[in-house]
Design an enzyme around this catalytic site. Sequence first.
Site, PDB file in Angstrom:
ATOM      1  N   SER A 120     -14.334 -37.064 -33.423  1.00 26.50           N
ATOM      2  CA  SER A 120     -15.178 -38.210 -33.783  1.00 26.50           C
ATOM      3  C   SER A 120     -15.435 -39.096 -32.578  1.00 26.50           C
ATOM      4  O   SER A 120     -16.388 -39.872 -32.573  1.00 26.50           O
ATOM      5  CB  SER A 120     -14.479 -39.078 -34.829  1.00 26.50           C
ATOM      6  N   HIS A 141     -20.007 -32.134 -34.378  1.00 28.05           N
ATOM      7  CA  HIS A 141     -19.421 -33.198 -35.199  1.00 28.05           C
ATOM      8  C   HIS A 141     -20.017 -33.163 -36.609  1.00 28.05           C
ATOM      9  O   HIS A 141     -21.112 -33.672 -36.843  1.00 28.05           O
ATOM     10  CB  HIS A 141     -19.685 -34.552 -34.512  1.00 28.05           C
ATOM     11  N   GLU A 153     -23.782 -33.742 -35.537  1.00 27.30           N
ATOM     12  CA  GLU A 153     -24.061 -34.333 -34.229  1.00 27.30           C
ATOM     13  C   GLU A 153     -23.605 -33.310 -33.183  1.00 27.30           C
ATOM     14  O   GLU A 153     -22.450 -32.880 -33.211  1.00 27.30           O
ATOM     15  CB  GLU A 153     -23.249 -35.632 -34.114  1.00 27.30           C
ATOM     16  N   ASN A 191     -20.558 -42.995 -34.547  1.00 27.57           N
ATOM     17  CA  ASN A 191     -19.529 -44.036 -34.604  1.00 27.57           C
ATOM     18  C   ASN A 191     -19.842 -45.234 -33.721  1.00 27.57           C
ATOM     19  O   ASN A 191     -19.345 -46.327 -33.965  1.00 27.57           O
ATOM     20  CB  ASN A 191     -18.166 -43.436 -34.257  1.00 27.57           C
TER      21      ASN A 191
END
Length: 283
Positions: A120, A141, A153, A191
């Site tokens: 992450s 991801h 991702e 994130n």
Amino acid sequence: MAAVYDNVAVVGAGTMGNGIAQVFAAAGSTVELVDVDRGALDRGLATIEKSLARFVAKEQLSADDAAAIKGRIRTSQKIAKSDAQLAVEAVAERVDVKRAVFQGLDRACGPETILATNTSSISITTIAAATQRPDRVIGMHFMNPVPLMKLVEVIRGQETSDETCAAVVACAEALGKVPVEAQDYPGFVSNRVLMPMINEAVFCLMEGVSTREGIDTVMKLGMNHPMGPLTLADFIGLDVCLAILQVLHEGLGDPKYRPCPLLRRMVAAGHLGRKSGQGFYRY
Ligand SMILES: NC(=O)c1ccc[n+]([C@@H]2O[C@H](COP(=O)([O-])OP(=O)(O)OC[C@H]3O[C@@H](n4cnc5c(N)ncnc54)[C@H](O)[C@@H]3O)[C@@H](O)[C@H]2O)c1
């Protein structure tokens, strides 16, 4: 749907790893699911079975196909010699653990194998540097829950080759996902954007700007988010949110990413969200 890879290894059978194994097996790959913990492998297989049963109940999958998907997943506790063309790592979010896993994969897999990480927030470049093939290391991801969430991702490390990136983008598409490419900066896109919002929601709570329900309702009804940020933080895990904010803060060096003191206090108290039964809400 044609599988891009006949053989795939997935390392880590936890929340993400079992979902990743499931989507590859559903696309036709033979999957070796690896976890050091036998219990995690058993729980992972049980989760896959439950997920497939839900697709069957919704008539999105036949019982025969569900059985075939399950039959394409085998488990082991060690990364031995592997004929996988792609390995996806989904072990704990710790750089030392991931680097050790990548060293093991580098030895176990053929020289052409692409090694992907589901991290992450950890630098792809740092993980890739633990191997002899940084050009074939990439971030893949997936989002939780993997069988339902469309986004992947795709993160290029400093040395990731164009061929590796193109292959992983094509693979994500073959899984029925939507890949989005990102560069290797802390938090990537997902994130980097999500965690400051969650952190700001915690600041609003700490400063008494509104109640937890008030903050979540504003974002749900006002911004059309399916879940309020505090509910989402409980779902992700408050320890995970704190760790990612620390990566953003340290990696980007900007005080705007400083984790809210209330978030730190909740984690210190062991209030980690859904998984511990208590976060911003009680479960
Ligand atoms: N949970 C999420 O919502 C989410 C979303 C996107 C990405 N991620 C990332 O995915 C990765 C995995 O997260 P998770 O939530 O599935 O964690 P988890 O704790 O549920 O599962 C991790 C698994 O890895 C196993 N493991 C640990 N060390 C190992 C090793 N050396 N070899 C083999 N197996 C090992 C553990 O036994 C455990 O079963 C992390 O990098 C995380 O940041 C998580």
